[in-house]
Scaffold this active site. Sequence first.
Site, PDB file in Angstrom:
ATOM      1  N   SER A 220       0.850  -1.185   0.000  1.00  0.00           N
ATOM      2  CA  SER A 220       0.000   0.000   0.000  1.00  0.00           C
ATOM      3  C   SER A 220       0.888   1.239   0.000  1.00  0.00           C
ATOM      4  O   SER A 220       1.701   1.416   0.904  1.00  0.00           O
ATOM      5  CB  SER A 220      -0.909   0.015   1.229  1.00  0.00           C
ATOM      6  OG  SER A 220      -1.789  -1.083   1.215  1.00  0.00           O
ATOM      7  N   GLY A 222      -0.370   4.447  -0.130  1.00  0.00           N
ATOM      8  CA  GLY A 222      -1.194   5.603   0.191  1.00  0.00           C
ATOM      9  C   GLY A 222      -1.816   6.199  -1.052  1.00  0.00           C
ATOM     10  O   GLY A 222      -2.367   5.494  -1.900  1.00  0.00           O
ATOM     11  N   ALA A 223      -1.706   7.520  -1.166  1.00  0.00           N
ATOM     12  CA  ALA A 223      -2.283   8.218  -2.317  1.00  0.00           C
ATOM     13  C   ALA A 223      -1.596   7.845  -3.629  1.00  0.00           C
ATOM     14  O   ALA A 223      -2.116   8.153  -4.709  1.00  0.00           O
ATOM     15  CB  ALA A 223      -2.194   9.730  -2.102  1.00  0.00           C
ATOM     16  N   GLY A 225      -1.145   4.798  -4.699  1.00  0.00           N
ATOM     17  CA  GLY A 225      -1.664   3.552  -5.236  1.00  0.00           C
ATOM     18  C   GLY A 225      -1.171   2.317  -4.507  1.00  0.00           C
ATOM     19  O   GLY A 225      -0.711   2.389  -3.356  1.00  0.00           O
ATOM     20  N   ASP A 252      -6.379  -2.339   6.015  1.00  0.00           N
ATOM     21  CA  ASP A 252      -7.029  -3.594   6.383  1.00  0.00           C
ATOM     22  C   ASP A 252      -8.168  -3.905   5.414  1.00  0.00           C
ATOM     23  O   ASP A 252      -8.358  -5.065   5.018  1.00  0.00           O
ATOM     24  CB  ASP A 252      -7.570  -3.506   7.805  1.00  0.00           C
ATOM     25  CG  ASP A 252      -6.518  -3.034   8.793  1.00  0.00           C
ATOM     26  OD1 ASP A 252      -5.338  -3.413   8.619  1.00  0.00           O
ATOM     27  OD2 ASP A 252      -6.859  -2.285   9.721  1.00  0.00           O
TER      28      ASP A 252
END
Length: 312
Positions: A220, A222-223, A225, A252
């Site tokens: 992950s 974040g912003a 992708g 999660d």
Amino acid sequence: MILTVTPNPSLDRTYEVPALERGEVLRATGERVDPGGKGVNVSRAVAAAGHRTLAVAPLGGAPGALVAELLAGQGIDVAPVPIGGHTRSNIAVAEPDGTLTKINAPGPHLTPGESEALLAAVGAHAAGADWVACCGSLPGGLAPTWYADLVTRAHGHGSRTALDTSGPSLLVALRGRPDVVKPNARELAEAVGRPLATVGDAVEAAEELRAAGAGAVLASLGADGQLLVSADGVWYGNAAVASVRSDVGAGDASLAGFLAAGGEGPAALAAAVAHGAAAVQLPGSQMPTPAHLNPSAVTVTTDIPLDRALTE
């Protein structure tokens, strides 16, 4: 069926405030109380998507009883492991611009007997699980090798394993060859011991985790992708989000979407991205239902933007 294991669950209280002003008396404009902990959140998201799940967690005291009650109220089967200590309570303060301030309690100290009882509870139910998702921090009393033992036992029962943790417990658990690990950008950088500046850096770091034992890496960013790096290839997924309300539990929710969609390949990555994008637009740690998802906003490609700078 997806079985989740949360060694350090929590009772999560989220307050929405106009602004966080240190030293002032604040009036909340919204409040949520949710059962928490990474594995618990995965179970909540899996159940919200209409799939079977069982949450295994050590629970103690009034907070632990409330966690079990809240999960049962959401239609989630719980296999509680009684402990002498009290389940921790966490607090999050959310501001309108998406800024989130979290205070996480350390949690109880588990005895050797409680540690073994938790492993035994997983063993008692793992044979009926397609996936065993091992998630979150380890409370006091559990050695960094605990997740490695859990992965080995789950494999012995024929279940695939997904691991979402960080630090020494992640690195040691790689020796057990978990089928999927799900770090965020910070955890990925910590695992390889260097900063990651671009998506390309994240791909290289994910490949290092695979070389150390991970079957696949769902990262992950974040912003920026998400990445899926596996023996079958590398995929990059992203989705536009109009506004971020709370990112508690978004990772999660992503893992839940990934596992519920089969846990491999670009279709599962697309489901992970859709669930994560929906989760950040919901209050507190509310998990998205199918009605919250917008699959048409998701793009998944093998054309990896290697030079894209990471912003988080």
